[in-house]
Design a protein around this motif. Structure first.
Motif, PDB file in Angstrom:
ATOM      1  N   VAL A 230       0.837  -1.208   0.000  1.00  0.00           N
ATOM      2  CA  VAL A 230       0.000   0.000   0.000  1.00  0.00           C
ATOM      3  C   VAL A 230       0.871   1.258   0.000  1.00  0.00           C
ATOM      4  N   LEU A 231       1.994   1.193   0.712  1.00  0.00           N
ATOM      5  CA  LEU A 231       2.842   2.380   0.867  1.00  0.00           C
ATOM      6  C   LEU A 231       4.219   2.142   0.243  1.00  0.00           C
ATOM      7  N   LYS A 232       4.817   3.240  -0.222  1.00  0.00           N
ATOM      8  CA  LYS A 232       6.180   3.127  -0.751  1.00  0.00           C
ATOM      9  C   LYS A 232       7.146   2.891   0.417  1.00  0.00           C
ATOM     10  N   PRO A 233       8.239   2.164   0.175  1.00  0.00           N
ATOM     11  CA  PRO A 233       9.189   1.903   1.270  1.00  0.00           C
ATOM     12  C   PRO A 233       9.699   3.188   1.929  1.00  0.00           C
ATOM     13  N   ASP A 234       9.934   4.238   1.128  1.00  0.00           N
ATOM     14  CA  ASP A 234      10.441   5.493   1.711  1.00  0.00           C
ATOM     15  C   ASP A 234       9.440   6.092   2.698  1.00  0.00           C
ATOM     16  N   SER A 235       8.165   5.993   2.365  1.00  0.00           N
ATOM     17  CA  SER A 235       7.149   6.548   3.264  1.00  0.00           C
ATOM     18  C   SER A 235       7.157   5.772   4.573  1.00  0.00           C
ATOM     19  N   VAL A 236       7.269   4.446   4.471  1.00  0.00           N
ATOM     20  CA  VAL A 236       7.275   3.608   5.674  1.00  0.00           C
ATOM     21  C   VAL A 236       8.476   3.969   6.541  1.00  0.00           C
ATOM     22  N   ARG A 237       9.632   4.146   5.885  1.00  0.00           N
ATOM     23  CA  ARG A 237      10.846   4.497   6.643  1.00  0.00           C
ATOM     24  C   ARG A 237      10.639   5.802   7.419  1.00  0.00           C
TER      25      ARG A 237
END
Ligand code: DON
Length: 313
Positions: A230-237
């Motif tokens: 659902v979310l880009k890895p950068d957003s999760v980070r």
């Protein structure tokens, strides 16, 4: 077993052993009688202080729940990292952080204070979350009505939760709105300092903030049940970084020191905990310590890192 491990389908191979530890910690925390249930609105004040539930979901979909995990509760501030995640995902870090900082405020979550740039300190406190909510509308789709924005956000939250366990508590929404002098003050204070991306409709911004507080959800990042990213890895980070430094109210520094994993708590007694690349944990127990964190939730996290090597450092 080996072929499952190669397919990354067995993130915790000794699962029964692991869940036994979770169960033991659960019962240890059950006898914790500290804390007080939030009392600023009747719906929260009526919550039974004995309620205590823990739910675990690994990134490969292994799940375990114990205790009061089927009684609905409002997400409250546990919604903040999720709204922030949507904003990051749609607008990118640079845009979002033109409007909101990344510093722990060192103050209460609802304190009438901005940072030295006249921005809210971070998205995990009330001022920051109100502001991030305004970005969702103005910058993503200015033409959205409040109703469409509600659906847009609810759909995102549902995708994050695999469609499960998500509702909206209208009674709490109405009560929150009646008991929101401080939040309105924060809203006006930020308008006075031109914090919003435009001269937005403050009533809509505030309503949206209250509504999102009353969603409920279990997990963040790739939904382990549907496997949708659902979310880009950068957003999760970015979300996890700020949960780590700012997620536990004015206890964030001590929590980062002692427990060392990203978490976000809410005034309903909810607590979202992420062991990056391993699992998400949600705990719920209404009695709060003087800083606003669930007493059993914090104790559970401390037990967890004393048993397992989850502290980041
Ligand atoms: O906005 C409020 O004041 C309440 N709904 C409390 C939200 C909450 O959990 C506190 N968070 N930082």
């Amino acid at each position: 077993l080996i072929s499952r491990a190669f397919r990354h389908q067995f993130i915790i191979p000794d699962w029964p052993d692991f869940t036994k530890h979770i169960e033991d910690s659960y019962w240890k925390c059950k006898s914790n009688s500290e804390g007080k249930v939030a009392s600023y609105i009747p719906q929260l004040a009526r919550m039974n202080p004995e309620y205590w539930g823990v739910s675990v979901c690994t990134i490969d979909g292994q799940r375990f729940s114990i205790g009061d995990t089927t009684i609905p509760f409002t997400l409250q501030s546990c919604s903040k990292p999720l709204t922030y995640a949507i904003a990051l995902d749609r607008l990118g870090q640079e845009v979002v952080h033109q409007y909101v900082g990344q510093e722990p405020s060192g103050r209460n979550f609802n304190e009438l204070v901005l940072d030295y740039n006249k921005k809210p300190h971070n998205p995990m406190i009330n001022a920051g979350a109100i502001l991030v909510g305004s970005l969702l509308k103005t910058l993503i789709k200015p033409e959205m009505t409040l109703a469409e924005k509600f659906d847009f956000t609810m759909n995102y939250f549902k995708r994050l939760a695999g469609g499960e366990n998500l509702g909206f508590n209208n009674a709490v929404f109405l009560s929150e709105r009646e008991a929101a002098d401080r939040n309105y003050a924060l809203g006006f204070y930020m308008r006075e300092h031109n914090c919003y991306p435009d001269k937005s409709n403050l009533r809509e911004i505030m309503d949206f903030y209250f509504q999102v507080n009353l969603f409920s959800i279990k997990d963040i990042k790739k939904c382990p049940i549907t496997e949708e990213k659902v979310l880009k890895p950068d957003s999760v980070r970015d979300v996890l970084s700020l949960m780590h430094s700012c997620g536990m109210y004015d206890y964030s520094g001590q929590f980062a020191f002692k427990v060392g994993i990203p978490a976000k708590s809410g005034v309903s007694g909810s607590l979202l905990v992420v062991i990056p690349n391993v699992m998400g944990i949600c705990t719920w127990s209404p009695p709060l310590d003087p800083l606003g964190n669930s007493c059993r939730g914090v104790q559970f996290c401390e037990e967890l890192v004393s048993e397992f090597n989850f502290h980041r450092y």
